[in-house]
Design an enzyme around this catalytic site. Structure first.
Site, PDB file in Angstrom:
ATOM      1  N   ASN A  69       8.605  11.685 -11.551  1.00 26.37           N
ATOM      2  CA  ASN A  69       8.349  10.419 -10.867  1.00 26.37           C
ATOM      3  C   ASN A  69       7.133  10.620  -9.967  1.00 26.37           C
ATOM      4  O   ASN A  69       7.228  11.256  -8.925  1.00 26.37           O
ATOM      5  CB  ASN A  69       9.601  10.052 -10.050  1.00 26.37           C
ATOM      6  CG  ASN A  69       9.375   8.834  -9.169  1.00 26.37           C
ATOM      7  OD1 ASN A  69       8.366   8.140  -9.292  1.00 26.37           O
ATOM      8  ND2 ASN A  69      10.314   8.576  -8.269  1.00 26.37           N
ATOM      9  N   TRP A  70       6.000  10.076 -10.406  1.00 23.32           N
ATOM     10  CA  TRP A  70       4.764  10.300  -9.664  1.00 23.32           C
ATOM     11  C   TRP A  70       4.696   9.462  -8.384  1.00 23.32           C
ATOM     12  O   TRP A  70       3.785   9.646  -7.582  1.00 23.32           O
ATOM     13  CB  TRP A  70       3.544   9.978 -10.547  1.00 23.32           C
ATOM     14  CG  TRP A  70       3.378  10.870 -11.738  1.00 23.32           C
ATOM     15  CD1 TRP A  70       4.295  11.770 -12.239  1.00 23.32           C
ATOM     16  CD2 TRP A  70       2.226  10.966 -12.594  1.00 23.32           C
ATOM     17  NE1 TRP A  70       3.780  12.399 -13.338  1.00 23.32           N
ATOM     18  CE2 TRP A  70       2.511  11.928 -13.588  1.00 23.32           C
ATOM     19  CE3 TRP A  70       0.993  10.311 -12.615  1.00 23.32           C
ATOM     20  CZ2 TRP A  70       1.586  12.264 -14.585  1.00 23.32           C
ATOM     21  CZ3 TRP A  70       0.078  10.643 -13.613  1.00 23.32           C
ATOM     22  CH2 TRP A  70       0.377  11.617 -14.582  1.00 23.32           C
ATOM     23  N   LYS A  71       5.588   8.526  -8.227  1.00 18.02           N
ATOM     24  CA  LYS A  71       5.591   7.632  -7.057  1.00 18.02           C
ATOM     25  C   LYS A  71       4.186   7.013  -6.883  1.00 18.02           C
ATOM     26  O   LYS A  71       3.526   6.725  -7.867  1.00 18.02           O
ATOM     27  CB  LYS A  71       6.071   8.393  -5.819  1.00 18.02           C
ATOM     28  CG  LYS A  71       7.437   9.062  -6.071  1.00 18.02           C
ATOM     29  CD  LYS A  71       8.112   9.547  -4.830  1.00 18.02           C
ATOM     30  CE  LYS A  71       9.453  10.190  -5.209  1.00 18.02           C
ATOM     31  NZ  LYS A  71      10.224  10.625  -4.066  1.00 18.02           N
TER      32      LYS A  71
ATOM     33  N   HIS B  52      15.443   3.163  -7.684  1.00 20.07           N
ATOM     34  CA  HIS B  52      15.163   4.376  -6.913  1.00 20.07           C
ATOM     35  C   HIS B  52      15.469   4.111  -5.438  1.00 20.07           C
ATOM     36  O   HIS B  52      15.258   3.006  -4.941  1.00 20.07           O
ATOM     37  CB  HIS B  52      13.687   4.772  -7.092  1.00 20.07           C
ATOM     38  CG  HIS B  52      13.392   6.120  -6.501  1.00 20.07           C
ATOM     39  ND1 HIS B  52      13.164   6.297  -5.157  1.00 20.07           N
ATOM     40  CD2 HIS B  52      13.330   7.353  -7.059  1.00 20.07           C
ATOM     41  CE1 HIS B  52      12.968   7.583  -4.913  1.00 20.07           C
ATOM     42  NE2 HIS B  52      13.067   8.247  -6.057  1.00 20.07           N
TER      43      HIS B  52
ATOM     44  N   GLU C 238      13.957   4.740  -2.817  1.00 22.81           N
ATOM     45  CA  GLU C 238      12.843   4.204  -2.024  1.00 22.81           C
ATOM     46  C   GLU C 238      12.702   2.702  -2.236  1.00 22.81           C
ATOM     47  O   GLU C 238      12.326   1.971  -1.322  1.00 22.81           O
ATOM     48  CB  GLU C 238      11.551   4.962  -2.384  1.00 22.81           C
ATOM     49  CG  GLU C 238      11.560   6.365  -1.781  1.00 22.81           C
ATOM     50  CD  GLU C 238      10.811   7.419  -2.571  1.00 22.81           C
ATOM     51  OE1 GLU C 238       9.981   7.066  -3.435  1.00 22.81           O
ATOM     52  OE2 GLU C 238      11.065   8.615  -2.335  1.00 22.81           O
TER      53      GLU C 238
ATOM     54  N   GLU D 185      20.562  10.943  -7.125  1.00 23.68           N
ATOM     55  CA  GLU D 185      19.585  11.425  -6.155  1.00 23.68           C
ATOM     56  C   GLU D 185      20.103  11.185  -4.740  1.00 23.68           C
ATOM     57  O   GLU D 185      19.945  10.080  -4.204  1.00 23.68           O
ATOM     58  CB  GLU D 185      18.257  10.687  -6.328  1.00 23.68           C
ATOM     59  CG  GLU D 185      17.642  10.866  -7.701  1.00 23.68           C
ATOM     60  CD  GLU D 185      16.141  10.626  -7.657  1.00 23.68           C
ATOM     61  OE1 GLU D 185      15.400  11.559  -7.966  1.00 23.68           O
ATOM     62  OE2 GLU D 185      15.720   9.520  -7.281  1.00 23.68           O
TER      63      GLU D 185
ATOM     64  N   GLY E 267      12.530  14.598  -1.172  1.00 18.47           N
ATOM     65  CA  GLY E 267      11.313  14.890  -0.406  1.00 18.47           C
ATOM     66  C   GLY E 267      11.558  15.700   0.852  1.00 18.47           C
ATOM     67  O   GLY E 267      10.663  15.850   1.686  1.00 18.47           O
TER      68      GLY E 267
ATOM     69  N   SER F 286      14.328  17.201  -4.372  1.00 20.28           N
ATOM     70  CA  SER F 286      13.750  18.520  -4.099  1.00 20.28           C
ATOM     71  C   SER F 286      13.994  19.530  -5.217  1.00 20.28           C
ATOM     72  O   SER F 286      14.264  20.703  -4.953  1.00 20.28           O
ATOM     73  CB  SER F 286      14.238  19.053  -2.745  1.00 20.28           C
ATOM     74  OG  SER F 286      13.841  18.177  -1.704  1.00 20.28           O
TER      75      SER F 286
ATOM     76  N   GLY G 138      10.206  14.645  -8.085  1.00 19.85           N
ATOM     77  CA  GLY G 138       9.175  13.922  -7.340  1.00 19.85           C
ATOM     78  C   GLY G 138       8.022  14.861  -7.017  1.00 19.85           C
ATOM     79  O   GLY G 138       7.161  15.133  -7.840  1.00 19.85           O
ATOM     80  N   GLY G 139       8.040  15.397  -5.806  1.00 19.34           N
ATOM     81  CA  GLY G 139       6.937  16.221  -5.303  1.00 19.34           C
ATOM     82  C   GLY G 139       6.436  17.280  -6.289  1.00 19.34           C
ATOM     83  O   GLY G 139       5.231  17.434  -6.488  1.00 19.34           O
TER      84      GLY G 139
HETATM   85  P1  PGA Z   1      11.531  14.886  -4.689  1.00 22.22           P
HETATM   86  O1  PGA Z   1      11.736  13.379  -5.209  1.00 22.22           O
HETATM   87  O2  PGA Z   1      11.615  15.773  -5.906  1.00 22.22           O
HETATM   88  O3  PGA Z   1      10.178  14.900  -4.046  1.00 22.22           O
HETATM   89  O4  PGA Z   1      12.626  15.169  -3.725  1.00 22.22           O
HETATM   90  C1  PGA Z   1      12.677  13.060  -6.193  1.00 22.22           C
HETATM   91  C2  PGA Z   1      12.673  11.586  -6.447  1.00 22.22           C
HETATM   92  O5  PGA Z   1      12.526  10.810  -5.493  1.00 22.22           O
HETATM   93  O6  PGA Z   1      12.820  11.137  -7.604  1.00 22.22           O
END
Ligand code: PGA
Length: 250
Positions: free
Chosen positions: A9-11, A95, A97, A167, A173, A212, A233-234
């Site tokens: 997930n590149w956000k 998601h 967010e 998640e 994050g 994470s 994510g990251g």
């Molecule tokens: P993260 O994000 O790996 O940076 O914790 C995961 C996500 O939000 O899908």
């Protein structure tokens, strides 16, 4: 046997040129066919370029959101057909967010999931509790509520196209990954909840973990019986760490 899936997930990261370069590095780094399914979810603006870069490879393309109407006066929204048009085969829905910052609710998650199912897109439906929910012992209730609302009205047949992503919000994050045991506990709970609602087909649904995920914690997570992959994510923003996760997949 469930095929594992590793999705990135590149956000809100990467311009078109940066996205193209990352997708190329991942495609080249993968070499032959990976043992798991690999999906990239760039921002809308980079979908087409990333799609062109991974065309002919086993890598799949996903968007990060989708609207439930096919077309119309919905400024700023993107329809399932538009995503199919640029080569998407999947879409992230709900998601945390989106839930936290953009008013996403279980009802709008449900509308998006149904719209994706009417198209050819595979919905990757995200659920997960906040730190406060976890600390007050309500984590299972919260996730059960998200599943009931988000998957309302679906049939056992619909389940085949769905991927669930657990998640925990406190792990996203933050560098604070859920332990493999904590994650497995919830994945098992999710599968039992799905079995209660949809019957034996729940055994075929892939449930991926997100929060994470890094190359060095992937293998331990993937060894759990109900963890069928990762939503990253990251660590998916650089080819080296994303490929490291794909390779650590046992
Ligand atoms: P993260 O994000 O790996 O940076 O914790 C995961 C996500 O939000 O899908």
């Amino acid at each position: 046997m469930r095929t594992r899936v590793i999705a990135g997930n590149w956000k809100m990261h990467k311009t078109v040129a940066e996205g193209r370069a990352l997708a190329r590095a991942i495609r080249e780094g993968l070499g032959g066919a990976p043992s798991c399914e690999v999906i990239l979810a760039p921002p809308f603006t980079a979908l087409e370029a990333v799609g062109a870069e991974i065309a002919g490879s086993p890598i799949g393309l996903a968007a990060q959101n989708v609207h439930w109407e096919e077309a119309g006066a919905f400024t700023g929204e993107i329809s399932p057909r538009m995503l199919e048009d640029v080569g998407c085969s999947a879409v992230l829905i709900g998601h945390s967010e989106r839930r936290q910052y953009f008013g996403e609710t279980d009802r709008t998650v449900n509308l998006r999931v149904r719209a994706a199912l009417r198209s050819t897109l595979a919905p990757i439906v995200c659920v997960g509790e906040s730190l406060a929910d976890r600390e007050s012992g309500r984590h299972e209730d919260i996730v059960a509520q998200q599943l009931a609302g988000g998957l309302d009205g679906l049939t056992a047949g619909d389940l085949e196209r769905i991927i669930l992503a657990y998640e925990p919000v406190w792990a996203i994050g933050t560098g604070r990954t859920a332990s493999p045991e904590t994650a497995q506990e919830m994945h098992g709970f999710i599968r039992r909840t799905l079995a209660g609602k949809f019957g034996a087909d729940a055994g075929r649904v892939r449930i991926v973990y997100g929060g994470s995920v890094k190359p060095d914690n992937t293998a331990a997570l993937m060894r759990q019986p109900d963890i069928d992959g990762a939503l990253v994510g990251g660590a998916c923003l650089e080819a080296k760490s994303f490929l490291g996760i794909i390779r650590h997949e046992p």
